[in-house]
Design a protein around this motif. Sequence first.
Motif, short mmCIF file in Angstrom:
data_model
loop_
_atom_site.label_atom_id
_atom_site.label_comp_id
_atom_site.label_asym_id
_atom_site.label_seq_id
_atom_site.Cartn_x
_atom_site.Cartn_y
_atom_site.Cartn_z
N GLY A 1 8.49 -53.00 -61.65
CA GLY A 1 8.35 -52.77 -60.22
C GLY A 1 8.31 -51.30 -59.87
N LYS A 2 9.14 -50.51 -60.55
CA LYS A 2 9.19 -49.08 -60.30
C LYS A 2 7.86 -48.42 -60.69
N GLN A 3 7.29 -48.84 -61.80
CA GLN A 3 6.00 -48.29 -62.24
C GLN A 3 4.89 -48.67 -61.27
N LYS A 4 4.91 -49.92 -60.78
CA LYS A 4 3.89 -50.35 -59.82
C LYS A 4 4.00 -49.56 -58.52
N ARG A 5 5.22 -49.30 -58.05
CA ARG A 5 5.40 -48.51 -56.84
C ARG A 5 4.83 -47.10 -57.02
N HIS A 6 5.09 -46.53 -58.19
CA HIS A 6 4.56 -45.19 -58.49
C HIS A 6 3.04 -45.19 -58.49
N LEU A 7 2.44 -46.19 -59.13
CA LEU A 7 0.98 -46.28 -59.20
C LEU A 7 0.38 -46.54 -57.82
N ARG A 8 1.03 -47.37 -57.01
CA ARG A 8 0.54 -47.61 -55.65
C ARG A 8 0.52 -46.32 -54.83
N SER A 9 1.55 -45.49 -55.02
CA SER A 9 1.57 -44.23 -54.28
C SER A 9 0.45 -43.30 -54.74
N LEU A 10 0.14 -43.31 -56.04
CA LEU A 10 -0.96 -42.49 -56.54
C LEU A 10 -2.32 -43.02 -56.08
N ALA A 11 -2.44 -44.34 -55.95
CA ALA A 11 -3.71 -44.96 -55.59
C ALA A 11 -4.00 -44.90 -54.10
N HIS A 12 -2.99 -44.57 -53.30
CA HIS A 12 -3.15 -44.59 -51.85
C HIS A 12 -4.34 -43.74 -51.38
N HIS A 13 -4.54 -42.58 -51.98
CA HIS A 13 -5.59 -41.67 -51.53
C HIS A 13 -6.91 -41.85 -52.26
N LEU A 14 -6.98 -42.78 -53.19
CA LEU A 14 -8.23 -43.03 -53.90
C LEU A 14 -9.19 -43.83 -53.03
N HIS B 1 -18.40 -51.84 -66.68
CA HIS B 1 -18.28 -50.65 -65.84
C HIS B 1 -16.83 -50.30 -65.55
N ILE B 2 -16.02 -51.31 -65.31
CA ILE B 2 -14.59 -51.07 -65.05
C ILE B 2 -13.93 -50.48 -66.29
N GLU B 3 -14.22 -51.02 -67.46
CA GLU B 3 -13.63 -50.50 -68.69
C GLU B 3 -13.98 -49.04 -68.91
N GLU B 4 -15.24 -48.67 -68.65
CA GLU B 4 -15.65 -47.27 -68.82
C GLU B 4 -14.96 -46.36 -67.81
N ALA B 5 -14.89 -46.79 -66.56
CA ALA B 5 -14.28 -45.97 -65.51
C ALA B 5 -12.78 -45.85 -65.69
N ILE B 6 -12.14 -46.92 -66.09
CA ILE B 6 -10.68 -46.91 -66.20
C ILE B 6 -10.22 -46.11 -67.42
N GLU B 7 -11.09 -45.96 -68.41
CA GLU B 7 -10.74 -45.13 -69.57
C GLU B 7 -10.65 -43.66 -69.16
N THR B 8 -11.50 -43.22 -68.24
CA THR B 8 -11.44 -41.83 -67.82
C THR B 8 -10.47 -41.59 -66.67
N ARG B 9 -10.32 -42.55 -65.78
CA ARG B 9 -9.50 -42.34 -64.59
C ARG B 9 -8.10 -42.92 -64.69
N GLU B 10 -7.90 -43.94 -65.50
CA GLU B 10 -6.64 -44.68 -65.66
C GLU B 10 -6.29 -45.56 -64.47
N LEU B 11 -6.57 -45.12 -63.26
CA LEU B 11 -6.21 -45.86 -62.05
C LEU B 11 -7.44 -45.93 -61.15
N ILE B 12 -7.87 -47.16 -60.82
CA ILE B 12 -9.06 -47.29 -59.98
C ILE B 12 -8.82 -48.30 -58.87
N LYS B 13 -9.61 -48.14 -57.82
CA LYS B 13 -9.61 -49.08 -56.70
C LYS B 13 -10.96 -49.77 -56.64
N LEU B 14 -10.92 -51.06 -56.29
CA LEU B 14 -12.14 -51.83 -56.09
C LEU B 14 -12.02 -52.52 -54.74
N SER B 15 -13.16 -52.81 -54.13
CA SER B 15 -13.11 -53.56 -52.88
C SER B 15 -13.91 -54.85 -53.03
#
Length: 96
Positions: free
Chosen positions: A4-17, A35-49
Amino acid sequence: MLTGKQKRHLRSLAHHLTPIFQVGKGGVNEHIFRHIEEAIETRELIKLSVLNNNDEDRHEIARELAEGSGSELVQVIGSTIVLYKESKDHKTIELP
């Protein structure tokens, strides 16, 4: 598996993406997984809609995307999905 703590941290980082992929009427397929696999390898954290013309459940789409791309589901809020996967070569995010 993220705590839960890690997810909260990642949510805070993803807020501005901004979302870099959209899931539309066609739904989830192998093309988007690649495409997701390629993007997530470079960015680690991604947003999709998920677009309004997609009739599937957003939580089910998020689970499929996470499983298909080998990443962790961080959050589904509204039509936005946040995914995380630790990068092998471009590690920038330190989890608590």
